[in-house]
Design an enzyme around this catalytic site. Structure first.
Site, mmCIF file in Angstrom:
data_model
loop_
_atom_site.group_PDB
_atom_site.id
_atom_site.type_symbol
_atom_site.label_atom_id
_atom_site.label_comp_id
_atom_site.label_asym_id
_atom_site.label_seq_id
_atom_site.Cartn_x
_atom_site.Cartn_y
_atom_site.Cartn_z
ATOM 1 N N SER A 32 0.820 -1.210 0.000
ATOM 2 C CA SER A 32 0.000 0.000 0.000
ATOM 3 C C SER A 32 0.858 1.267 0.000
ATOM 4 C CB SER A 32 -0.885 -0.012 1.250
ATOM 5 O OG SER A 32 -1.682 1.135 1.290
ATOM 6 N N CYS A 143 -0.230 3.609 10.684
ATOM 7 C CA CYS A 143 0.437 4.734 10.014
ATOM 8 C C CYS A 143 1.030 5.671 11.068
ATOM 9 C CB CYS A 143 -0.534 5.506 9.128
ATOM 10 S SG CYS A 143 0.295 6.903 8.340
#
Ligand SMILES: Cc1cc2nc3c(=O)[nH]c(=O)nc-3n(C[C@H](O)[C@H](O)[C@H](O)COP(=O)(O)O)c2cc1C
Length: 325
Positions: A32, A143
């Protein structure tokens, strides 16, 4: 070389790999945030030779991401603070998913959010607009570059478990939880995901890092710290995969600094069922295909018939295991 390996060395090795009820044509996916939504790389990479594509994290609303500077080159890697810039889930289902549906490869939609409800709403909207090759979801709870979300889930075992259980109710497709390396041990997180019904975990996301401009004495990233990726993080990633493998039986997707087929083989041996290639795509957009081809050559040269023979084949002496290593 054994007699049986001599017999199979002329036959093409079998690269098919499985997680849950999904079969990938090979174990090499692209990670990703490093391959856009496919279209960005299509002129440079034969997408159908990949086992799958994990799309850029998508949130409910579009996000512009962090201010520049968002990328710094580091020794053997890079430091990024993109901040989950993305088109938002409505554009994702209207434009990006239908485009990806054209390719004969598996798609995994990566989701980022700042609340449990947002994760669920994004997943359910994608589910309502699913295309045939949508294999499942990778949930980004890791993240390090945003204040509101991501790590606030991914550094709490309880919240990770609660979120996994909630999302499990909304899909029968693969539910993969993407873990952070920025914790002392990933073992309790792997166990929590397994308990709550995830099909797999993926690890690692980036490692928190920092760079300083020594002339103006300012941080080089607009957010001061960011996430380190690339070959520099590979040993960390391998140790985290090993930590998770020892602690649980949940299938693992190994990520972190994979550039070559040999890197991928290390991750498979340590316990990953499939792997993802990330930062390497910024050097060669067809890095994933190169790794898949290299893997086939490695298997052929070693007389290994099925790539799955490598998975979790690490030899650790019994006395070391008994001592907790
Ligand atoms: C520029 C950049 C953007 C990224 N964006 C995302 C993202 O949106 N969602 C996510 O889950 N991971 C994201 N990642 C993390 C990667 O998917 C991967 O987990 C990490 O970079 C480690 O793999 P690598 O060393 O092969 O790059 C990003 C990484 C980079 C370098």
């Amino acid at each position: 070389m054994s007699q049986s390996s001599k017999n199979i060395s002329t036959v093409a090795p079998d690269l098919r790999s499985r997680i849950g009820n999904v079969e990938f044509k090979n174990p090499v996916l692209v990670a990703s945030g490093t391959f856009g939504y496919g279209a960005e790389a299509k002129d440079y990479c034969d997408i159908e030779q990949l086992g799958g594509i994990v799309t850029k994290s998508v949130s409910w609303k579009p996000r512009v991401g962090n201010h520049p500077h968002r990328i710094v080159e580091t020794p053997s890697g890079m430091l990024n603070s993109i901040g989950l810039a993305n088109v938002g889930v409505h554009t994702f289902v209207k434009e990006k998913l239908p485009y990806l549906a054209k390719f004969d490869t598996k798609i995994i939609a990566n989701i980022a959010a700042s609340s449990m409800e947002e994760y669920r709403d994004v997943l359910e909207l994608i589910e309502q607009n699913a295309v045939e090759n949508l294999a499942g979801y990778e949930i980004n709870v890791s993240c390090p570059n945003v204040k509101d979300g991501g790590l606030s889930f991914g550094t709490s075992v309880e919240r990770t478990e609660e979120l996994t259980a909630l999302l499990r109710q909304s899909t029968d497709r693969l539910l993969i939880i993407k873990l952070t390396p920025n914790v002392t041990s990933v073992a309790p997180f792997a166990q929590a995901c397994e308990r709550a019904g995830a099909d797999a975990i993926s690890l690692i996301n980036t490692v928190v890092g920092m760079a300083v401009d020594i002339y103006n004495r300012e941080p080089r990233l607009s957010t001061v710290t960011g996430g380190v990726s690339g070959p520099a993080v590979k040993p960390i990633a391998l140790a985290k995969v090993y930590d998770a493998r020892k602690a649980s039986a949940i299938p693992i997707i190994g990520i972190g600094g994979i550039i070559t087929a040999e890197d991928a083989v290390e991750f498979l041996i340590v316990g990953s069922s499939v792997i993802q290639v990330g930062t390497a795509n910024f050097v060669h957009p067809d890095a994933g295909v190169r790794v898949a081809k290299g893997l086939e050559e490695f298997l052929r040269a070693q007389g290994i018939a099925h790539v799955t023979e490598l998975v979790n084949s690490l030899k650790v002496r019994a006395e070391l295991k008994a001592a907790g290593w």
